[in-house]
Design an enzyme around this catalytic site. Structure first.
Site, PDB file in Angstrom:
ATOM      1  N   GLU A 292       9.609  -4.590  12.337  1.00  0.00           N
ATOM      2  CA  GLU A 292       9.316  -3.465  11.451  1.00  0.00           C
ATOM      3  C   GLU A 292       8.133  -2.677  12.027  1.00  0.00           C
ATOM      4  OE1 GLU A 292       7.841  -4.422   7.500  1.00  0.00           O
ATOM      5  OE2 GLU A 292       8.882  -2.686   6.687  1.00  0.00           O
TER       6      GLU A 292
ATOM      7  N   SER B  97       4.618  -7.354   3.093  1.00  0.00           N
ATOM      8  CA  SER B  97       5.255  -7.789   4.337  1.00  0.00           C
ATOM      9  C   SER B  97       5.988  -9.117   4.133  1.00  0.00           C
ATOM     10  CB  SER B  97       4.175  -7.957   5.411  1.00  0.00           C
ATOM     11  OG  SER B  97       3.203  -8.876   4.951  1.00  0.00           O
TER      12      SER B  97
ATOM     13  N   PHE C 225       0.807  -1.222   0.000  1.00  0.00           N
ATOM     14  CA  PHE C 225       0.000   0.000   0.000  1.00  0.00           C
ATOM     15  C   PHE C 225       0.842   1.274   0.000  1.00  0.00           C
ATOM     16  CE2 PHE C 225       1.103  -0.103   4.469  1.00  0.00           C
ATOM     17  CZ  PHE C 225       1.162   1.240   4.811  1.00  0.00           C
TER      18      PHE C 225
ATOM     19  N   ARG D  44      -6.189  -0.818   0.117  1.00  0.00           N
ATOM     20  CA  ARG D  44      -6.153   0.346   1.001  1.00  0.00           C
ATOM     21  C   ARG D  44      -6.073   1.650   0.201  1.00  0.00           C
ATOM     22  NH1 ARG D  44      -1.804  -1.572   5.500  1.00  0.00           N
ATOM     23  NH2 ARG D  44      -2.134   0.552   6.247  1.00  0.00           N
TER      24      ARG D  44
ATOM     25  N   CYS E  11       9.861   1.007   2.687  1.00  0.00           N
ATOM     26  CA  CYS E  11      10.690  -0.167   2.952  1.00  0.00           C
ATOM     27  C   CYS E  11      12.162   0.230   3.006  1.00  0.00           C
ATOM     28  CB  CYS E  11      10.458  -1.238   1.901  1.00  0.00           C
ATOM     29  SG  CYS E  11      11.028  -0.719   0.293  1.00  0.00           S
TER      30      CYS E  11
ATOM     31  N   LYS F 126      -3.334  -6.231  -9.181  1.00  0.00           N
ATOM     32  CA  LYS F 126      -4.303  -6.176  -8.084  1.00  0.00           C
ATOM     33  C   LYS F 126      -3.777  -5.143  -7.089  1.00  0.00           C
ATOM     34  CE  LYS F 126      -4.144  -7.893  -4.209  1.00  0.00           C
ATOM     35  NZ  LYS F 126      -4.472  -6.658  -3.485  1.00  0.00           N
TER      36      LYS F 126
END
Ligand code: NAD
Length: 495
Positions: free
Chosen positions: A395, A235, A158, A186, A290, A182
């Site tokens: 994280e 994730s 997201f 969110r 990230c 896809k």
């Protein structure tokens, strides 16, 4: 500049883009909430299995013709897409701010980075060339032809709703494949707007498709027998599952996972410039990157240097202006959702419980403008953080900075290597020797030297190691071209 509140005009209930048509889904709808204003800005459907299967079918049908379309003609579609993206640059950026919460300047940066991927992929006639060697034996020649494979899917995170799918989709279609994207449920509006521009750019129907939904839709795509390969960003937990599923079904895969990035500050670093670079690293995108800094380690040096670093860091952090991202003066927006904020609050409490020293408490929320505080937090700074603490290991994905201190460089490297992640790490120093040593030893995919966000440009691979990446080839640039093609070897002799 007027505040644009409804970014997609009459398409308030998002539709799937399949076979060049906007198709209404029969799936359940979920609100998309602007985290800055708390207003519902659109509704996203969770597509049914039949709708996802239809998208794959349509993409498969479009493939043979698209594969035969010359690389030059495919590149021209990308050039037209690039122009359309440029023409709508500001609107695209505002959409990101509204659906994600990042500041308008961060969104502009994201739009620019996304467009760069389209630009690089437009070089496909040169990028996709194979290679050959005459006379591998007497009178026999051998050559390699990179060929596309069919249908790929893209399952993004997201946090960069516009850019992340563009790390892959332009390369997939440039090489002659078709793609089903896809978006994250969110914040899927950016991908809807891109698909509108793809349509305008004249891509044939079925080459570029968008289906909305969450984990279930992703699973249908992942397990579809006609899916040749998968690109995933998200994730580590899900990246591992995706990698495993693709292994079981024999699909090629790029699976980029989570991160916990270390910023190593040496006592010979330029303090002012380092702290300034660290601000964007830790708090840019509200820490939801990230490549964000998570743990700052001051390695060696005397108490005076350490204290000066901590004081400058905390003072500069406390001046970050928090508020609604469409206000040009804002430096940090809200978290992407109320749930994301709750998650970060949980980590702050854990940090306090486990004995870290709270130097700046972001729970004391102060923002510019009159907006609901639902998803807002201010930057938080912890000191005396040790490697074993939860906040140092896991994280957080929010605006929380942990400051650690080690005796020397070697101890810092040991701590970095104790992390299960290996996405990015940076060193701040004026010593070439330390920088070289850092680059050589640290097991991370993206290394920064006096750079807080080691984000590879579109013509370099976006790397990652350990639990931050599962696969062999990476997204972007030459590696993406290789990922989306198979090397066919031809050996020929004429008599
Ligand atoms: P997430 O793993 O929750 O979701 C990522 C995508 O996977 C979404 O599209 C989601 O709908 C889908 N999904 C969720 N559960 C799934 C399942 N069980 N099976 C298949 N698909 C599933 O991640 P997120 O919260 O959207 O993104 C944040 C994470 O992404 C952070 O960990 C961040 O570090 C990571 N990230 C990594 C990179 C990188 O390059 N390594 C880049 C951006 C973000």
């Amino acid at each position: 500049m007027p505040v644009l509140e409804e970014p997609i005009r009459e398409k308030l209930v998002l539709k799937n883009y399949v076979g060049g048509e906007w198709v209404e889904s029969e799936g359940e709808l979920q609100d998309i909430i602007n985290p800055g204003t708390c207003k519902v800005i659109a509704k996203v459907p969770f597509s049914t299995e039949a709708e996802v299967n239809e998208a794959v079918k349509v993409a498969k049908k479009a493939y043979p013709e698209w594969r035969k379309t010359t690389p030059l003609a495919r590149a021209r579609c990308l050039f037209r897409l690039k122009e359309a993206l440029e023409e709508n640059f500001e609107e695209l950026s505002r959409i990101q701010t509204m659906e994600h919460g990042k500041t308008i300047d961060e969104s502009r940066g994201e739009t620019r980075r996304g467009i760069e991927s389209v630009e690089v992929a437009a070089g496909i006639p040169s990028l996709m060339m194979g290679y050959n060697l005459e006379d591998i034996a007497s009178g026999i020649d051998e050559y390699v032809i990179p060929q596309p494979l069919g249908v790929f899917c893209c399952i993004p995170a997201f946090n960069f709703p516009f850019m992340v799918p563009l790390w892959f989709a332009p390369y997939a279609v440039a090489t002659g494949n078709c793609i089903v994207i896809k978006p994250s449920p969110r914040d899927p509006i950016s991908q809807v707007r891109i698909a509108e521009l793809v349509d305008e750019a004249g891509f044939p129907p079925g080459v570029w498709n968008v289906v909305h939904g969450g984990a279930e839709v992703a699973s249908v795509l992942l397990e579809h027998p006609d899916m040749e390969g998968v690109t995933f960003v998200g994730s580590t937990k899900v990246a591992k599952e995706v990698y495993k599923k693709c292994g079981q079904t024999g699909k090629r895969v790029i699976a980029q996972g989570g991160a916990k990035n270390f910023m190593l500050v040496m006592p010979d670093a330029d303090l002012e410039k380092t702290v300034s670079a660290l601000m964007t690293s830790f708090f840019g995108n509200t820490g939801q990157r990230c490549l964000s800094g998570a743990n700052a380690i001051v390695a060696g040096g005397d108490d005076r240097f350490y204290r000066r670093f901590v004081d400058t860091f905390v003072n500069t952090t406390s001046r970050i202006k928090v508020g609604y991202g469409l206000d040009e003066s804002i430096q940090m927006g809200p978290l992407q959702s109320e749930q994301a904020k709750e998650r970060v609050l949980g980590f702050i409490e854990k940090g306090i419980k486990e004995g870290a020293k709270l130097l700046l408490d972001g729970r004391r929320i102060s923002i510019s403008g009159n907006y609901p505080l639902t998803s807002f937090l201010n930057p938080t700074v912890f000191e005396d953080v040790s490697a074993g603490m939860t906040i140092a290991k896991e994280e957080i994905f929010g605006p929380v900075a942990n400051i650690m201190r080690t005796e020397d460089f070697d101890e810092a490297i040991e701590i970095i290597h104790s992390s299960c992640y290996g996405n990015a790490a940076s060193i701040f120093t004026s010593s070439g020797k330390s920088a070289r040593e850092f680059q050589y030893r640290v097991r991370c995919g993206n290394i920064g030297v006096n750079v807080g966000i080691a984000a590879p440009m579109a013509f370099f691979p976006f790397s990652g190691m350990k639990d931050s990446f599962f696969g062999v080839l990476h997204g972007q640039g030459r590696e993406a071209i290789r990922f989306f093609t198979e090397s066919k070897v031809v050996i020929q002799r004429w008599w």
